[in-house]
Design an enzyme around this catalytic site. Structure first.
Site, PDB file in Angstrom:
ATOM      1  CB  THR A 170      -0.899  -0.008   1.267  1.00 14.96           C
ATOM      2  OG1 THR A 170      -1.514   1.263   1.406  1.00 14.96           O
ATOM      3  CG2 THR A 170      -0.109  -0.309   2.532  1.00 14.96           C
ATOM      4  CG  ASP A 171      -1.167   4.961  -0.967  1.00 16.69           C
ATOM      5  OD1 ASP A 171      -1.726   4.262  -0.091  1.00 16.69           O
ATOM      6  OD2 ASP A 171      -1.759   5.883  -1.568  1.00 16.69           O
ATOM      7  CD  GLU A 172      -3.396   3.479   4.521  1.00 22.57           C
ATOM      8  OE1 GLU A 172      -3.142   3.328   5.720  1.00 22.57           O
ATOM      9  OE2 GLU A 172      -4.534   3.498   4.061  1.00 22.57           O
ATOM     10  CE1 TYR A 190      -3.354  -2.784   5.766  1.00 24.44           C
ATOM     11  CE2 TYR A 190      -3.255  -0.428   5.304  1.00 24.44           C
ATOM     12  CZ  TYR A 190      -3.304  -1.741   4.857  1.00 24.44           C
ATOM     13  OH  TYR A 190      -3.286  -2.016   3.499  1.00 24.44           O
TER      14      TYR A 190
HETATM   15  P1  NAD Z   1      -9.744  -7.458   2.175  1.00 21.60           P
HETATM   16  O1  NAD Z   1      -9.723  -7.097   3.611  1.00 21.60           O
HETATM   17  O2  NAD Z   1     -10.972  -7.179   1.381  1.00 21.60           O
HETATM   18  O3  NAD Z   1      -9.407  -9.006   1.988  1.00 21.60           O
HETATM   19  C1  NAD Z   1      -8.348  -9.627   2.651  1.00 21.60           C
HETATM   20  C2  NAD Z   1      -8.485 -11.130   2.419  1.00 21.60           C
HETATM   21  O4  NAD Z   1      -7.373 -11.792   3.034  1.00 21.60           O
HETATM   22  C3  NAD Z   1      -9.745 -11.733   3.012  1.00 21.60           C
HETATM   23  O5  NAD Z   1     -10.352 -12.597   2.075  1.00 21.60           O
HETATM   24  C4  NAD Z   1      -9.235 -12.525   4.225  1.00 21.60           C
HETATM   25  O6  NAD Z   1     -10.047 -13.643   4.541  1.00 21.60           O
HETATM   26  C5  NAD Z   1      -7.846 -12.918   3.746  1.00 21.60           C
HETATM   27  N1  NAD Z   1      -6.903 -13.191   4.837  1.00 21.60           N
HETATM   28  C6  NAD Z   1      -6.570 -12.363   5.864  1.00 21.60           C
HETATM   29  N2  NAD Z   1      -5.658 -12.945   6.657  1.00 21.60           N
HETATM   30  C7  NAD Z   1      -5.403 -14.164   6.112  1.00 21.60           C
HETATM   31  C8  NAD Z   1      -4.539 -15.237   6.477  1.00 21.60           C
HETATM   32  N3  NAD Z   1      -3.775 -15.177   7.575  1.00 21.60           N
HETATM   33  N4  NAD Z   1      -4.508 -16.336   5.688  1.00 21.60           N
HETATM   34  C9  NAD Z   1      -5.295 -16.419   4.587  1.00 21.60           C
HETATM   35  N5  NAD Z   1      -6.136 -15.443   4.203  1.00 21.60           N
HETATM   36  C10 NAD Z   1      -6.184 -14.324   4.965  1.00 21.60           C
HETATM   37  O7  NAD Z   1      -8.471  -6.744   1.534  1.00 21.60           O
HETATM   38  P2  NAD Z   1      -8.301  -5.883   0.192  1.00 21.60           P
HETATM   39  O8  NAD Z   1      -8.843  -4.534   0.422  1.00 21.60           O
HETATM   40  O9  NAD Z   1      -8.749  -6.716  -0.946  1.00 21.60           O
HETATM   41  O10 NAD Z   1      -6.703  -5.764   0.159  1.00 21.60           O
HETATM   42  C11 NAD Z   1      -5.915  -6.802  -0.409  1.00 21.60           C
HETATM   43  C12 NAD Z   1      -4.443  -6.421  -0.314  1.00 21.60           C
HETATM   44  O11 NAD Z   1      -4.221  -5.192  -0.989  1.00 21.60           O
HETATM   45  C13 NAD Z   1      -3.953  -6.193   1.115  1.00 21.60           C
HETATM   46  O12 NAD Z   1      -2.662  -6.726   1.233  1.00 21.60           O
HETATM   47  C14 NAD Z   1      -3.948  -4.673   1.277  1.00 21.60           C
HETATM   48  O13 NAD Z   1      -2.985  -4.278   2.224  1.00 21.60           O
HETATM   49  C15 NAD Z   1      -3.581  -4.253  -0.129  1.00 21.60           C
HETATM   50  N6  NAD Z   1      -4.079  -2.923  -0.533  1.00 21.60           N
HETATM   51  C16 NAD Z   1      -5.415  -2.630  -0.415  1.00 21.60           C
HETATM   52  C17 NAD Z   1      -5.873  -1.397  -0.882  1.00 21.60           C
HETATM   53  C18 NAD Z   1      -7.325  -1.027  -0.804  1.00 21.60           C
HETATM   54  O14 NAD Z   1      -7.682   0.109  -1.158  1.00 21.60           O
HETATM   55  N7  NAD Z   1      -8.217  -1.916  -0.384  1.00 21.60           N
HETATM   56  C19 NAD Z   1      -4.966  -0.469  -1.437  1.00 21.60           C
HETATM   57  C20 NAD Z   1      -3.610  -0.820  -1.511  1.00 21.60           C
HETATM   58  C21 NAD Z   1      -3.171  -2.053  -1.076  1.00 21.60           C
HETATM   59  O1  DAU Z   2      -4.120   3.883   0.572  1.00 16.83           O
HETATM   60  C1  DAU Z   2      -4.380   2.509   0.458  1.00 16.83           C
HETATM   61  C2  DAU Z   2      -5.201   2.041   1.631  1.00 16.83           C
HETATM   62  O2  DAU Z   2      -6.541   2.493   1.403  1.00 16.83           O
HETATM   63  C3  DAU Z   2      -5.189   0.529   1.850  1.00 16.83           C
HETATM   64  O3  DAU Z   2      -3.889   0.126   2.158  1.00 16.83           O
HETATM   65  C4  DAU Z   2      -6.139   0.135   2.984  1.00 16.83           C
HETATM   66  O4  DAU Z   2      -6.205  -1.264   3.112  1.00 16.83           O
HETATM   67  C5  DAU Z   2      -7.528   0.655   2.653  1.00 16.83           C
HETATM   68  O5  DAU Z   2      -8.409   0.373   3.710  1.00 16.83           O
HETATM   69  C6  DAU Z   2      -7.476   2.164   2.395  1.00 16.83           C
HETATM   70  O6  DAU Z   2      -7.177   2.881   3.631  1.00 16.83           O
HETATM   71  P1  DAU Z   2      -7.909   4.254   3.982  1.00 16.83           P
HETATM   72  O7  DAU Z   2      -7.790   4.490   5.423  1.00 16.83           O
HETATM   73  O8  DAU Z   2      -7.462   5.346   3.068  1.00 16.83           O
HETATM   74  O9  DAU Z   2      -9.407   3.856   3.531  1.00 16.83           O
HETATM   75  P2  DAU Z   2     -10.835   4.076   4.235  1.00 16.83           P
HETATM   76  O10 DAU Z   2     -11.845   3.671   3.215  1.00 16.83           O
HETATM   77  O11 DAU Z   2     -10.907   3.481   5.581  1.00 16.83           O
HETATM   78  O12 DAU Z   2     -10.888   5.651   4.382  1.00 16.83           O
HETATM   79  C7  DAU Z   2     -10.768   6.502   3.257  1.00 16.83           C
HETATM   80  C8  DAU Z   2     -10.825   7.943   3.752  1.00 16.83           C
HETATM   81  O13 DAU Z   2     -12.156   8.198   4.214  1.00 16.83           O
HETATM   82  C9  DAU Z   2      -9.928   8.222   4.934  1.00 16.83           C
HETATM   83  O14 DAU Z   2      -9.475   9.568   4.859  1.00 16.83           O
HETATM   84  C10 DAU Z   2     -10.837   8.069   6.148  1.00 16.83           C
HETATM   85  C11 DAU Z   2     -12.172   8.548   5.612  1.00 16.83           C
HETATM   86  N1  DAU Z   2     -13.399   7.943   6.171  1.00 16.83           N
HETATM   87  C12 DAU Z   2     -13.458   6.578   6.250  1.00 16.83           C
HETATM   88  C13 DAU Z   2     -14.587   5.950   6.732  1.00 16.83           C
HETATM   89  C14 DAU Z   2     -14.659   4.444   6.839  1.00 16.83           C
HETATM   90  C15 DAU Z   2     -14.474   8.739   6.537  1.00 16.83           C
HETATM   91  O15 DAU Z   2     -14.420   9.989   6.428  1.00 16.83           O
HETATM   92  N2  DAU Z   2     -15.604   8.132   7.002  1.00 16.83           N
HETATM   93  C16 DAU Z   2     -15.699   6.769   7.138  1.00 16.83           C
HETATM   94  O16 DAU Z   2     -16.763   6.282   7.618  1.00 16.83           O
END
Ligand code: NAD
Ligand code: DAU
Length: 368
Positions: A152-154, A179
């Site tokens: 992630t970019d985080e 995280y």
């Molecule tokens: P998600 O939370 O929707 O899904 C995560 C999945 O991983 C689930 O199906 C869960 O059951 C599985 N899992 C968790 N722990 C496990 C373990 N120990 N063994 C096997 N399976 C396990 O996640 P997502 O939003 O699809 O993110 C996927 C990946 O992308 C993550 O690594 C996250 O850090 C990265 N990422 C997400 C975002 C985003 O915006 N969602 C952005 C950048 C990077």
């Molecule tokens: O940047 C990549 C990341 O994006 C991933 O690595 C994470 O897994 C993914 O969850 C996401 O993280 P964020 O914290 O950016 O996403 P979230 O959807 O939780 O929040 C997006 C923005 O919205 C953030 O500034 C917090 C805000 N927010 C979030 C929620 C859930 C609100 O204002 N209200 C809300 O109810």
């Protein structure tokens, strides 16, 4: 090619599996997922009988399971998505001492909620298994082998609103939530296995994804489903937090490009087509698409340590891989809204039971 996808029952992983099977008729996918609260086999219902797709319910922390799968199925490529991914939950967990002693009950099992165990130790076990299964007696690896780590970019921390800079592959790591710290630790381990054991790795650090199958704990899925249900959208703090939104299919194409053309040992930063859109502006776009008014917004207490701005420079991915995002934010948001309107059977069951407990706690503590 045979791929082991970890976390394939989650949001991005399931989109990736759909994308891959649609575009690679002869490939086979093994989806290893332990089905935490975020893992959902409904995401893959349409392909569950596809002979090219195999589901393995299991934990990436199980070395024997991972190693024997790699060996038995002769896996070429690992695409590692599995993780605990919700920032707010990582903060809640560490606030146990502040009266949240029952917080782990919000997860299926207490252990599911552990960011360090799943994200750091889990990645470590996967890396170990890959070395044990793939490294040949002469110390080399077959050329088709690849361990691709989704990050992630985080991990880079927060930019300020005044700052016009973006994150790139040279940005110093500065994670600020449990995280992002766990993802940063995993990235370092992945790189260490390249230097120490020659494991053929690549890493991508991606910005916020959006699209179908996004779990409704995250902003956009929460906002759209709340609006469909006639509920308000909680906006943290002043709402002027900037994220870099990437449509999930564009992300899948980027992973495809890295697997095909990425240089082993390298990292690629991935971002969307948006230029500094803050949460308020984003949700106003959703309100307009859905014909709703500003009255649907409710300002709530901010996230502790909330990162102000993310922005990603993906020039390296464009130059080396020919990848760039294609889907504009308005187009992607319209498609996402349509998908949630047309798929209540997918999200309504999720937004009940344990989710309600989480929602109540998360948002009552925020004052709404
Ligand atoms: P998600 O939370 O929707 O899904 C995560 C999945 O991983 C689930 O199906 C869960 O059951 C599985 N899992 C968790 N722990 C496990 C373990 N120990 N063994 C096997 N399976 C396990 O996640 P997502 O939003 O699809 O993110 C996927 C990946 O992308 C993550 O690594 C996250 O850090 C990265 N990422 C997400 C975002 C985003 O915006 N969602 C952005 C950048 C990077
Ligand atoms: O940047 C990549 C990341 O994006 C991933 O690595 C994470 O897994 C993914 O969850 C996401 O993280 P964020 O914290 O950016 O996403 P979230 O959807 O939780 O929040 C997006 C923005 O919205 C953030 O500034 C917090 C805000 N927010 C979030 C929620 C859930 C609100 O204002 N209200 C809300 O109810």
């Amino acid at each position: 090619m045979k791929l082991l996808v970890t976390g394939g029952a989650g949001f991005i992983g399931s989109n990736f599996i759909h994308y891959w099977l649609k575009n690679y008729a002869n490939d086979e996918i093994f989806n290893l997922d332990k089905l935490t609260y975020a893992g959902n086999l409904e995401n893959l219902k349409d392909i569950e009988n596809d002979s090219r797709y195999h589901f393995i319910k299991g934990d990436i922390c199980n070395l024997n399971l991972v190693k024997s799968t790699l060996e038995k199925e002769d896996i070429d490529v690992i695409v590692h998505f599995a993780a605990q991914t919700h920032v707010d939950k990582s903060v809640l967990l560490t606030e146990r001492g502040k009266g949240n002693s029952d917080i782990t009950k919000l997860f299926d099992e207490s252990i599911d909620g552990d960011f360090i165990l799943n994200n750091v130790w889990g990645t470590h076990i996967l890396l170990e298994a890959a070395v044990k299964a793939w490294k040949k007696s002469d110390g080399t690896y077959d050329p088709q082998k690849r361990f691709h780590h989704i990050s992630t970019d985080e991990v880079f921390g927060a930019l300020s609103l005044e700052d016009k800079n973006k994150f790139n592959e040279k940005t110093v790591y500065n994670p600020r939530s449990p995280y992002s710290a766990s993802k940063a630790a995993a990235d370092h381990l992945v790189r260490a296995y390249y230097f120490s054991f020659g494991l053929p790795i690549t890493i991508s650090n991606c910005s916020n994804n959006y699209g179908p199958y996004m779990y409704p704990e995250k902003l956009l899925a929460l906002a759209i489903t709340n609006l469909i249900e006639g509920k308000k959208v909680p906006i943290y703090g002043d709402g002027k937090y900037v994220r870099d939104w990437l449509q999930v299919e564009d992300h899948c194409r980027a992973i495809e490009a890295i697997l095909a053309k990425g240089r082993v040992g390298e990292t690629y930063c991935l971002g969307g087509l948006t230029e500094d859109v803050n949460n308020l502006e984003l949700i106003r776009m959703v309100l307009e698409i859905m014909g709703k008014s500003e009255e649907q917004l409710v300002y709530v207490k901010d996230r502790p340590g909330h990162d102000r701005r993310y922005a990603v420079d993906y020039a390296k991915a464009t130059q080396e891989l020919g990848w760039r995002p294609n889907i504009g934010l308005t187009e992607g948001l319209k498609a996402m809204v349509d998908w949630y309107i047309n798929n209540p059977d997918w999200w309504k069951p999720i937004k009940s039971g344990k989710y309600l407990e989480y929602y109540k706690q998360q948002y009552s503590e925020r004052g709404k």
